[in-house]
Design a protein around this motif. Sequence first.
Motif, mmCIF file in Angstrom:
data_model
loop_
_atom_site.group_PDB
_atom_site.id
_atom_site.type_symbol
_atom_site.label_atom_id
_atom_site.label_comp_id
_atom_site.label_asym_id
_atom_site.label_seq_id
_atom_site.Cartn_x
_atom_site.Cartn_y
_atom_site.Cartn_z
ATOM 1 N N ARG A 81 0.977 -1.155 -0.102
ATOM 2 C CA ARG A 81 0.085 -0.125 0.043
ATOM 3 C C ARG A 81 0.775 1.283 -0.123
ATOM 4 O O ARG A 81 1.913 1.132 0.638
ATOM 5 C CB ARG A 81 -0.878 0.053 1.120
ATOM 6 N N PRO A 82 0.423 2.480 -0.519
ATOM 7 C CA PRO A 82 1.351 3.453 -0.512
ATOM 8 C C PRO A 82 1.690 3.886 0.870
ATOM 9 O O PRO A 82 0.836 3.743 1.729
ATOM 10 C CB PRO A 82 0.204 4.548 -1.265
ATOM 11 N N SER A 83 2.781 4.631 1.113
ATOM 12 C CA SER A 83 3.024 4.867 2.281
ATOM 13 C C SER A 83 2.279 5.944 2.849
ATOM 14 O O SER A 83 1.970 6.017 4.279
ATOM 15 C CB SER A 83 4.724 5.514 2.323
ATOM 16 N N GLU A 84 1.678 6.896 2.113
ATOM 17 C CA GLU A 84 0.801 7.930 2.737
ATOM 18 C C GLU A 84 -0.589 7.141 3.248
ATOM 19 O O GLU A 84 -1.173 7.636 4.133
ATOM 20 C CB GLU A 84 0.443 8.889 1.580
ATOM 21 N N GLN A 85 -0.970 6.168 2.667
ATOM 22 C CA GLN A 85 -1.903 5.320 3.201
ATOM 23 C C GLN A 85 -1.866 4.838 4.457
ATOM 24 O O GLN A 85 -2.502 4.781 5.403
ATOM 25 C CB GLN A 85 -2.586 4.280 2.164
ATOM 26 N N LEU A 86 -0.488 4.022 4.396
ATOM 27 C CA LEU A 86 -0.082 3.518 5.929
ATOM 28 C C LEU A 86 0.043 4.727 6.823
ATOM 29 O O LEU A 86 -0.554 4.320 7.948
ATOM 30 C CB LEU A 86 1.120 2.791 5.567
ATOM 31 N N LEU A 87 0.340 5.683 6.546
ATOM 32 C CA LEU A 87 0.585 6.808 7.453
ATOM 33 C C LEU A 87 -0.825 7.228 7.999
ATOM 34 O O LEU A 87 -0.901 7.320 9.050
ATOM 35 C CB LEU A 87 1.324 7.819 6.943
ATOM 36 N N ALA A 88 -1.709 7.313 7.071
ATOM 37 C CA ALA A 88 -2.962 7.777 7.348
ATOM 38 C C ALA A 88 -3.730 6.813 8.263
ATOM 39 O O ALA A 88 -4.412 7.279 9.410
ATOM 40 C CB ALA A 88 -3.872 8.003 6.134
ATOM 41 N N ASP A 89 -3.871 5.687 7.856
ATOM 42 C CA ASP A 89 -4.011 4.474 8.827
ATOM 43 C C ASP A 89 -3.562 4.331 10.062
ATOM 44 O O ASP A 89 -4.342 4.392 11.327
ATOM 45 C CB ASP A 89 -4.146 3.198 8.267
ATOM 46 N N ASN A 90 -2.260 4.819 10.427
ATOM 47 C CA ASN A 90 -1.450 4.784 11.856
ATOM 48 C C ASN A 90 -1.867 5.879 12.487
ATOM 49 O O ASN A 90 -2.217 5.835 13.651
ATOM 50 C CB ASN A 90 -0.189 4.675 11.382
ATOM 51 N N ILE A 91 -2.245 7.067 11.678
ATOM 52 C CA ILE A 91 -2.409 8.373 12.614
ATOM 53 C C ILE A 91 -4.047 8.301 13.243
ATOM 54 O O ILE A 91 -4.337 8.355 14.368
ATOM 55 C CB ILE A 91 -2.601 9.543 11.528
ATOM 56 N N VAL A 92 -4.837 7.797 12.328
ATOM 57 C CA VAL A 92 -6.241 7.550 12.979
ATOM 58 C C VAL A 92 -6.239 6.462 13.789
ATOM 59 O O VAL A 92 -7.034 6.443 14.983
ATOM 60 C CB VAL A 92 -7.778 7.449 11.729
ATOM 61 N N GLY A 93 -5.562 5.535 13.699
ATOM 62 C CA GLY A 93 -5.594 4.466 14.688
ATOM 63 C C GLY A 93 -5.109 4.610 16.091
ATOM 64 O O GLY A 93 -5.654 4.190 16.883
ATOM 65 N N SER A 94 -3.897 5.414 15.879
ATOM 66 C CA SER A 94 -3.520 5.958 17.137
ATOM 67 C C SER A 94 -4.423 6.749 17.915
ATOM 68 O O SER A 94 -4.371 6.864 18.998
ATOM 69 C CB SER A 94 -1.957 6.444 16.935
ATOM 70 N N ALA A 95 -4.786 7.735 17.134
ATOM 71 C CA ALA A 95 -6.081 8.773 17.702
ATOM 72 C C ALA A 95 -7.235 7.807 18.331
ATOM 73 O O ALA A 95 -7.392 8.433 19.512
ATOM 74 C CB ALA A 95 -6.383 9.823 16.582
ATOM 75 N N ALA A 96 -7.642 7.181 17.638
ATOM 76 C CA ALA A 96 -8.497 6.058 18.223
ATOM 77 C C ALA A 96 -8.357 5.630 19.435
ATOM 78 O O ALA A 96 -9.172 5.543 20.373
ATOM 79 C CB ALA A 96 -9.249 5.407 17.149
ATOM 80 N N GLN A 97 -7.126 4.947 19.405
ATOM 81 C CA GLN A 97 -6.720 4.245 20.793
ATOM 82 C C GLN A 97 -6.558 5.047 21.782
ATOM 83 O O GLN A 97 -6.803 4.866 22.846
ATOM 84 C CB GLN A 97 -5.324 3.444 20.196
ATOM 85 N N ARG A 98 -6.055 6.459 21.467
ATOM 86 C CA ARG A 98 -5.678 7.416 22.583
ATOM 87 C C ARG A 98 -6.856 7.801 23.016
ATOM 88 O O ARG A 98 -7.231 7.988 24.485
ATOM 89 C CB ARG A 98 -5.064 8.666 21.894
ATOM 90 N N ALA A 99 -8.009 8.018 22.248
ATOM 91 C CA ALA A 99 -9.478 8.527 22.709
ATOM 92 C C ALA A 99 -10.083 7.324 23.731
ATOM 93 O O ALA A 99 -10.670 7.544 24.614
ATOM 94 C CB ALA A 99 -10.174 8.527 21.574
ATOM 95 N N HIS A 100 -9.903 6.205 23.230
ATOM 96 C CA HIS A 100 -10.365 5.022 24.000
ATOM 97 C C HIS A 100 -9.839 4.935 25.268
ATOM 98 O O HIS A 100 -10.401 4.460 26.459
ATOM 99 C CB HIS A 100 -10.330 3.683 23.156
ATOM 100 N N GLU A 101 -8.606 4.966 25.423
ATOM 101 C CA GLU A 101 -7.790 4.892 26.660
ATOM 102 C C GLU A 101 -8.089 5.899 27.528
ATOM 103 O O GLU A 101 -8.261 5.851 28.709
ATOM 104 C CB GLU A 101 -6.315 4.720 26.309
ATOM 105 N N ARG A 102 -8.626 7.212 27.185
ATOM 106 C CA ARG A 102 -8.827 8.221 27.929
ATOM 107 C C ARG A 102 -10.301 8.206 28.421
ATOM 108 O O ARG A 102 -10.667 8.583 29.551
ATOM 109 C CB ARG A 102 -8.462 9.420 27.014
ATOM 110 N N ASN A 103 -11.253 7.750 27.366
ATOM 111 C CA ASN A 103 -12.526 7.742 27.819
ATOM 112 C C ASN A 103 -13.182 6.569 27.021
ATOM 113 O O ASN A 103 -13.772 6.854 25.878
ATOM 114 C CB ASN A 103 -13.168 9.144 27.240
ATOM 115 N N PRO A 104 -13.227 5.411 27.383
ATOM 116 C CA PRO A 104 -13.694 4.281 26.750
ATOM 117 C C PRO A 104 -15.105 4.245 26.563
ATOM 118 O O PRO A 104 -15.577 3.490 25.877
ATOM 119 C CB PRO A 104 -13.283 3.197 27.610
#
Length: 291
Positions: A55-78
């Motif tokens: 997959r293009p590196s930008e797609q991987l970057l985008a997936d990682n960014i939203v995935g990390s943000a979602a995980q951060r949100a879940h850990e702070r307020n599940p």
Amino acid sequence: MELPLVVGVDGSGSADRALDWALDEAALHGLPLRLVYASRWERYEGVLPTESPSRPSEQLLADNIVGSAAQRAHERNPDLHVSVQVLAEDAVTALLREGRYASALILGSKGRGEFADLLLGSVSLAVAARATCPVIVVRGDRAALARSHERVLLGVGDPAKGTQSVVFAFREAEARGCVLDAVRAWRCPAHETADHPLLAGGPERYHEERASALLDKALDGATGDHPTVYVRRATVEGPPHKALVWRSAAADLLVVGAQRRHGHLGLQLGRVGHAALHHAECPVAVVPQPG
């Protein structure tokens, strides 16, 4: 169903602070949160052979960014409802469109890759100047954002041009159970003299009393709708942008209005909004008001 809060994420430290602030804001108001990352990687996807597993590196970057943000949100307020989306367009266009279906847009003060000495990032400035919903730019470092002053600061403009910013500030103060500091600035033109019939008692007194009357008029309706909010009213002499920036160091949120002129696509902030977004020491909410 109430519209969600939309947060722009891009993997930067500034965006992470905005996300943390947005999570608390969503919990305060009982709103869902939508995480948005704008990327143009899809335009380059055709460069790879269709059978390639890569997959293009930008797609991987985008997936990682939203995935990390979602995980951060879940850990702070599940318990908070959080959705994510990657949009295939530039950030300003994507966020402006998302703002049509949002209670507010929440952004960091600077994006990934922008110069460290910038006071404000280009995306945040453009979105705050043109969005049709309130835009909150989260200014301040992590230590400053962790402190609570139990105070919302409101810059009160001309009530004839709209009071949406007043209503927004009252709602924020009510949700936080804190004081609302409402400030109206006034200035005495250097050429005025006490000889004018309206200036009996001195020009300074006339302009201060007029500012006080406009302040009362702007706050009148919202005060009745939010009786539990304690309001401290202040009229101050001098440029309004300087008065608000100075007071922002002791506030949890600064609220200012911005005129939206129909059919005008350029930046519509005004001097007060522009100065607040560049120099305030707390998050700044820019609330659109029809011009």
